[in-house]
Design an enzyme around this catalytic site. Sequence first.
Site, PDB file in Angstrom:
ATOM      1  N   HIS A 190       0.792  -0.997  -0.159  1.00  0.00           N
ATOM      2  CA  HIS A 190       0.121   0.069  -0.090  1.00  0.00           C
ATOM      3  C   HIS A 190       0.822   1.026  -0.270  1.00  0.00           C
ATOM      4  CE1 HIS A 190       0.382  -1.899   3.913  1.00  0.00           C
ATOM      5  NE2 HIS A 190       0.795  -0.504   4.709  1.00  0.00           N
ATOM      6  N   HIS A 223       0.892   5.394   1.232  1.00  0.00           N
ATOM      7  CA  HIS A 223       0.156   6.413   1.769  1.00  0.00           C
ATOM      8  C   HIS A 223       1.033   7.235   0.855  1.00  0.00           C
ATOM      9  CE1 HIS A 223       0.399   4.481   5.457  1.00  0.00           C
ATOM     10  NE2 HIS A 223       1.184   2.643   5.429  1.00  0.00           N
TER      11      HIS A 223
HETATM   12  P1  AMP Z   1       1.275   0.124   7.558  1.00  0.00           P
HETATM   13  O1  AMP Z   1       1.843   0.051   9.005  1.00  0.00           O
HETATM   14  O2  AMP Z   1       1.866   0.780   5.872  1.00  0.00           O
HETATM   15  O3  AMP Z   1       1.098  -1.293   6.674  1.00  0.00           O
HETATM   16  O4  AMP Z   1       0.154   1.431   7.325  1.00  0.00           O
HETATM   17  C1  AMP Z   1      -1.265   0.286   7.106  1.00  0.00           C
HETATM   18  C2  AMP Z   1      -2.117   1.726   7.174  1.00  0.00           C
HETATM   19  O5  AMP Z   1      -3.458   0.477   7.129  1.00  0.00           O
HETATM   20  C3  AMP Z   1      -1.777   2.157   9.312  1.00  0.00           C
HETATM   21  O6  AMP Z   1      -1.866   3.617   8.549  1.00  0.00           O
HETATM   22  C4  AMP Z   1      -4.066   2.115   9.118  1.00  0.00           C
HETATM   23  O7  AMP Z   1      -4.258   3.211   9.836  1.00  0.00           O
HETATM   24  C5  AMP Z   1      -4.622   1.246   7.870  1.00  0.00           C
HETATM   25  N1  AMP Z   1      -5.562   0.786   7.783  1.00  0.00           N
HETATM   26  C6  AMP Z   1      -5.478  -0.813   9.085  1.00  0.00           C
HETATM   27  N2  AMP Z   1      -6.608  -0.376   8.533  1.00  0.00           N
HETATM   28  C7  AMP Z   1      -7.800  -0.626   8.073  1.00  0.00           C
HETATM   29  C8  AMP Z   1      -8.801  -1.186   7.773  1.00  0.00           C
HETATM   30  N3  AMP Z   1      -9.473  -2.009   7.974  1.00  0.00           N
HETATM   31  N4  AMP Z   1      -9.336   0.799   6.676  1.00  0.00           N
HETATM   32  C9  AMP Z   1      -8.692   1.580   6.103  1.00  0.00           C
HETATM   33  N5  AMP Z   1      -7.250   2.113   6.647  1.00  0.00           N
HETATM   34  C10 AMP Z   1      -6.683   0.520   8.091  1.00  0.00           C
END
Ligand code: AMP
Length: 142
Positions: free
Chosen positions: A101, A103
């Site tokens: 993903h 950001h």
């Molecule tokens: P990372 O640490 O780069 O894996 O980021 C994962 C991101 O996913 C974090 O910023 C979370 O806030 C986001 N996240 C986790 N669960 C959800 C969800 N159900 N919907 C939207 N974002 C999410």
Amino acid sequence: MSDDPTIFEQIIDGDIPGRIVYETETVAAFLDANPLAPGHTLVVPKEPYERLDELPDDVAADVWAAVQELTPRIEDAVDADATTVGVNNGPAAGQEVPHVHVHVVPRFEGDGGGPIHAVAGSRPNLSDAEMDEIAADIEASD
Ligand code: AMP
């Protein structure tokens, strides 16, 4: 890839709620549920590749095209001055969800945040020889 659907696949499939803002055959984008700033958006391949190097070239191109298209739209939507765009590529870099993903974090003058340069730990003190060796290793690998 794991057999269990990732949380992002569940959002894409409509199995859990998500604020989807963009969707193509290969890519989706939705608001981060715990935003670092208003408009914080995650751009993902629909298939749950875990790390960047697993993305097929065409999917990687689709993901980046979506980032490019969405970035100004996100900035406009929240009246941001800029954006920080980044990927936590692997757990040691802070990746919590094992599904690639990107950001897209809107930034505002005086928001108190830092640049990408702030994400790593203390800076290494590398000699020219060490820099040359690292560059050669990267260049020679494939
Ligand atoms: P990372 O640490 O780069 O894996 O980021 C994962 C991101 O996913 C974090 O910023 C979370 O806030 C986001 N996240 C986790 N669960 C959800 C969800 N159900 N919907 C939207 N974002 C999410």
